[in-house]
Design a protein around this motif. Structure first.
Motif, PDB file in Angstrom:
ATOM      1  N   PHE A  98      -6.333   3.884 -25.362  1.00 24.24           N
ATOM      2  CA  PHE A  98      -6.250   4.527 -24.047  1.00 24.24           C
ATOM      3  C   PHE A  98      -6.584   3.543 -22.932  1.00 24.24           C
ATOM      4  O   PHE A  98      -5.852   3.425 -21.944  1.00 24.24           O
ATOM      5  CB  PHE A  98      -7.204   5.716 -24.002  1.00 24.24           C
ATOM      6  CG  PHE A  98      -7.336   6.341 -22.632  1.00 24.24           C
ATOM      7  CD1 PHE A  98      -6.358   7.173 -22.138  1.00 24.24           C
ATOM      8  CD2 PHE A  98      -8.449   6.080 -21.834  1.00 24.24           C
ATOM      9  CE1 PHE A  98      -6.469   7.748 -20.875  1.00 24.24           C
ATOM     10  CE2 PHE A  98      -8.575   6.635 -20.578  1.00 24.24           C
ATOM     11  CZ  PHE A  98      -7.591   7.479 -20.098  1.00 24.24           C
ATOM     12  N   GLY A  99      -7.694   2.825 -23.078  1.00 26.82           N
ATOM     13  CA  GLY A  99      -8.100   1.870 -22.049  1.00 26.82           C
ATOM     14  C   GLY A  99      -7.100   0.747 -21.877  1.00 26.82           C
ATOM     15  O   GLY A  99      -6.824   0.305 -20.749  1.00 26.82           O
ATOM     16  N   THR A 100      -6.535   0.281 -22.986  1.00 29.29           N
ATOM     17  CA  THR A 100      -5.538  -0.781 -22.919  1.00 29.29           C
ATOM     18  C   THR A 100      -4.296  -0.325 -22.172  1.00 29.29           C
ATOM     19  O   THR A 100      -3.778  -1.027 -21.291  1.00 29.29           O
ATOM     20  CB  THR A 100      -5.150  -1.235 -24.335  1.00 29.29           C
ATOM     21  OG1 THR A 100      -6.314  -1.694 -25.032  1.00 29.29           O
ATOM     22  CG2 THR A 100      -4.128  -2.362 -24.288  1.00 29.29           C
ATOM     23  N   GLY A 101      -3.835   0.875 -22.507  1.00 21.89           N
ATOM     24  CA  GLY A 101      -2.626   1.386 -21.867  1.00 21.89           C
ATOM     25  C   GLY A 101      -2.815   1.712 -20.399  1.00 21.89           C
ATOM     26  O   GLY A 101      -1.985   1.335 -19.551  1.00 21.89           O
ATOM     27  N   VAL A 102      -3.907   2.385 -20.077  1.00 21.11           N
ATOM     28  CA  VAL A 102      -4.152   2.785 -18.684  1.00 21.11           C
ATOM     29  C   VAL A 102      -4.346   1.568 -17.786  1.00 21.11           C
ATOM     30  O   VAL A 102      -3.793   1.495 -16.680  1.00 21.11           O
ATOM     31  CB  VAL A 102      -5.390   3.714 -18.607  1.00 21.11           C
ATOM     32  CG1 VAL A 102      -5.852   3.870 -17.162  1.00 21.11           C
ATOM     33  CG2 VAL A 102      -5.071   5.066 -19.201  1.00 21.11           C
ATOM     34  N   SER A 103      -5.128   0.595 -18.245  1.00 14.96           N
ATOM     35  CA  SER A 103      -5.373  -0.595 -17.413  1.00 14.96           C
ATOM     36  C   SER A 103      -4.097  -1.404 -17.204  1.00 14.96           C
ATOM     37  O   SER A 103      -3.862  -1.938 -16.111  1.00 14.96           O
ATOM     38  CB  SER A 103      -6.455  -1.473 -18.051  1.00 14.96           C
ATOM     39  OG  SER A 103      -6.049  -1.949 -19.320  1.00 14.96           O
ATOM     40  N   SER A 104      -3.258  -1.475 -18.235  1.00 17.45           N
ATOM     41  CA  SER A 104      -1.993  -2.197 -18.094  1.00 17.45           C
ATOM     42  C   SER A 104      -1.049  -1.483 -17.138  1.00 17.45           C
ATOM     43  O   SER A 104      -0.368  -2.116 -16.321  1.00 17.45           O
ATOM     44  CB  SER A 104      -1.325  -2.363 -19.461  1.00 17.45           C
ATOM     45  OG  SER A 104      -2.097  -3.185 -20.317  1.00 17.45           O
ATOM     46  N   LEU A 105      -1.006  -0.156 -17.238  1.00 20.51           N
ATOM     47  CA  LEU A 105      -0.115   0.625 -16.379  1.00 20.51           C
ATOM     48  C   LEU A 105      -0.544   0.556 -14.919  1.00 20.51           C
ATOM     49  O   LEU A 105       0.267   0.250 -14.030  1.00 20.51           O
ATOM     50  CB  LEU A 105      -0.108   2.076 -16.853  1.00 20.51           C
ATOM     51  CG  LEU A 105       0.697   3.066 -15.988  1.00 20.51           C
ATOM     52  CD1 LEU A 105       2.181   2.700 -16.009  1.00 20.51           C
ATOM     53  CD2 LEU A 105       0.491   4.501 -16.474  1.00 20.51           C
ATOM     54  N   LEU A 106      -1.820   0.834 -14.661  1.00 19.44           N
ATOM     55  CA  LEU A 106      -2.297   0.864 -13.282  1.00 19.44           C
ATOM     56  C   LEU A 106      -2.412  -0.530 -12.667  1.00 19.44           C
ATOM     57  O   LEU A 106      -2.320  -0.688 -11.448  1.00 19.44           O
ATOM     58  CB  LEU A 106      -3.657   1.571 -13.222  1.00 19.44           C
ATOM     59  CG  LEU A 106      -3.684   3.032 -13.680  1.00 19.44           C
ATOM     60  CD1 LEU A 106      -5.100   3.587 -13.565  1.00 19.44           C
ATOM     61  CD2 LEU A 106      -2.706   3.870 -12.876  1.00 19.44           C
ATOM     62  N   GLY A 107      -2.625  -1.531 -13.494  1.00 13.58           N
ATOM     63  CA  GLY A 107      -2.850  -2.874 -12.963  1.00 13.58           C
ATOM     64  C   GLY A 107      -1.628  -3.756 -12.875  1.00 13.58           C
ATOM     65  O   GLY A 107      -1.716  -4.891 -12.407  1.00 13.58           O
ATOM     66  N   VAL A 214      -5.790  -9.917 -14.511  1.00 21.20           N
ATOM     67  CA  VAL A 214      -4.812 -10.359 -15.497  1.00 21.20           C
ATOM     68  C   VAL A 214      -4.750  -9.297 -16.578  1.00 21.20           C
ATOM     69  O   VAL A 214      -5.788  -8.811 -17.032  1.00 21.20           O
ATOM     70  CB  VAL A 214      -5.204 -11.721 -16.119  1.00 21.20           C
ATOM     71  CG1 VAL A 214      -4.190 -12.131 -17.182  1.00 21.20           C
ATOM     72  CG2 VAL A 214      -5.296 -12.795 -15.044  1.00 21.20           C
ATOM     73  N   ASP A 215      -3.567  -8.930 -16.980  1.00 22.20           N
ATOM     74  CA  ASP A 215      -3.416  -7.893 -17.991  1.00 22.20           C
ATOM     75  C   ASP A 215      -4.081  -8.318 -19.301  1.00 22.20           C
ATOM     76  O   ASP A 215      -3.980  -9.466 -19.735  1.00 22.20           O
ATOM     77  CB  ASP A 215      -1.922  -7.629 -18.228  1.00 22.20           C
ATOM     78  CG  ASP A 215      -1.692  -6.360 -19.037  1.00 22.20           C
ATOM     79  OD1 ASP A 215      -2.556  -5.470 -18.996  1.00 22.20           O
ATOM     80  OD2 ASP A 215      -0.643  -6.274 -19.707  1.00 22.20           O
ATOM     81  N   LEU A 216      -4.799  -7.387 -19.928  1.00 19.49           N
ATOM     82  CA  LEU A 216      -5.480  -7.610 -21.214  1.00 19.49           C
ATOM     83  C   LEU A 216      -6.461  -8.771 -21.134  1.00 19.49           C
ATOM     84  O   LEU A 216      -6.610  -9.549 -22.089  1.00 19.49           O
ATOM     85  CB  LEU A 216      -4.455  -7.857 -22.329  1.00 19.49           C
ATOM     86  CG  LEU A 216      -3.386  -6.766 -22.536  1.00 19.49           C
ATOM     87  CD1 LEU A 216      -2.418  -7.169 -23.635  1.00 19.49           C
ATOM     88  CD2 LEU A 216      -4.031  -5.427 -22.849  1.00 19.49           C
ATOM     89  N   MET A 217      -7.146  -8.886 -20.011  1.00 16.48           N
ATOM     90  CA  MET A 217      -7.986 -10.052 -19.767  1.00 16.48           C
ATOM     91  C   MET A 217      -9.277 -10.068 -20.586  1.00 16.48           C
ATOM     92  O   MET A 217      -9.952 -11.090 -20.651  1.00 16.48           O
ATOM     93  CB  MET A 217      -8.317 -10.170 -18.286  1.00 16.48           C
ATOM     94  CG  MET A 217      -9.153  -9.059 -17.706  1.00 16.48           C
ATOM     95  SD  MET A 217      -9.309  -9.277 -15.929  1.00 16.48           S
ATOM     96  CE  MET A 217      -9.901 -10.955 -15.811  1.00 16.48           C
ATOM     97  N   THR A 218      -9.626  -8.970 -21.214  1.00 21.60           N
ATOM     98  CA  THR A 218     -10.825  -8.996 -22.066  1.00 21.60           C
ATOM     99  C   THR A 218     -10.613  -9.852 -23.308  1.00 21.60           C
ATOM    100  O   THR A 218     -11.568 -10.401 -23.859  1.00 21.60           O
ATOM    101  CB  THR A 218     -11.216  -7.577 -22.492  1.00 21.60           C
ATOM    102  OG1 THR A 218     -10.079  -6.920 -23.045  1.00 21.60           O
ATOM    103  CG2 THR A 218     -11.735  -6.782 -21.307  1.00 21.60           C
TER     104      THR A 218
END
Length: 309
Positions: A98-107, A214-218
């Protein structure tokens, strides 16, 4: 020494987001709740911290927003695992997705955008000490807070009534309930506070460490934090040592790449994760020999009031 000191200072910076996440997960797991959603929570925290700072110009509000959003997101995990008795492993993995998808979509519209963020602030007097000063006392405010947070979490867990209740419900929830402790309330509080700290670890990456989105920056730091909880034997003081060790490996591989080398860059980027696997192997060997790891006895197990020993 001119080469070692910058690497050690970078190790502290690189290890700080992992430290926040590890401390948060230690609090959560000590109450008996397993959360494998750290990667997703960190990504949400990173996005919220960035977007709030981007729109307000205030890193302070970005970090505050990330903390409370982390708590809010963890309400869902707590409700599923504590109230509905859902499988904690599956819920954690769902949180990561969920966190991966939401952060990628919104960011996606902010990739490459930058913010001012927090800057390093040398502490007067302390920063002038040889080696120790540049490494530990020429950092940013969030690093200094993390120093204090290690001892605050340790004190909370081992020297306060709430910490005693937290450890009690993590080890023997039936006995804790018999003593008049609300197992659900303690687990909810621990899970929410832990989620806020994990989210702060993600926000550190955007608001302090990189000053950009940056996407998936973690890049797997959430999973490293999960492994570090075991490495630290659920002890906040050992968590600091482990976080800086992993941060040092990351800083070293970045310095090697910047200096130019014939070693392929992807191989160097694997170093922190190779170390993670190595640590887990060593811990598993010790566990197989009967060593005490300090894991909460009821970790990952739902609590049913009608059960009796």
């Amino acid at each position: 020494m001119e080469l070692i000191v910058p690497i050690l200072a970078a190790a502290v910076r690189s290890g700080t987001p992992i430290l926040y996440a590890t401390l948060g997960e230690i609090m959560t797991e000590k109450s008996g709740v397993l959360n494998l959603g750290l990667e997703g929570i960190m990504l949400i925290g990173a996005y919220v911290g960035f977007i709030v700072t981007y729109n307000t110009g205030s890193p302070f509000w970005g970090l505050v927003a990330a903390f409370f959003v982390g708590m809010a997101v963890n309400v869902v995990h707590a409700f599923l695992c504590i109230s509905l008795k859902a499988n904690q492993v599956i819920c954690g993995l769902a949180m990561t997705m969920f966190g991966t998808g939401v952060s990628s979509l919104l960011g996606r519209g902010y990739v490459g955008e930058t913010i001012a963020g927090l800057q390093a602030v040398a502490l007067p007097g302390l920063s002038s000490f040889p080696v120790v000063g540049p490494v530990f006392f020429s950092q940013d405010v969030m690093v200094y807070i993390s120093y204090l947070l290690v001892f605050v979490v340790w004190f909370l867990m081992y020297k306060t009534k709430f910490g005693l209740m937290m450890r009690a419900v993590g080890d023997s929830p039936l006995s804790a309930e018999a003593a008049g402790i609300s197992v659900s309330a303690v687990r909810y509080a621990s899970t929410l506070l832990g989620g806020g700290l994990v989210s702060l670890g993600g926000a550190y990456l955007t608001v302090v460490y990189s000053h950009m989105w940056v996407d998936l920056m973690t890049a797997g730091r959430g999973w490293i934090a999960v492994a570090l909880v075991i490495f630290a034997i659920w002890n906040p003081l050992r968590a600091a040592l482990g976080s800086y060790l992993f941060g040092g490996v990351e800083a070293l591989q970045m310095r090697i790449q910047a200096g130019g080398t014939t070693i392929p860059a992807p191989l160097l980027m694997m170093l922190p994760y190779i170390l993670t696997v190595a640590v887990l192997v060593v811990i598993s060997v010790f566990k197989g020999r009967g060593k005490m790891l300090g894991a909460p006895s009821a970790l990952g197990l739902p609590f049913y009031r009608e059960e009796r020993e």
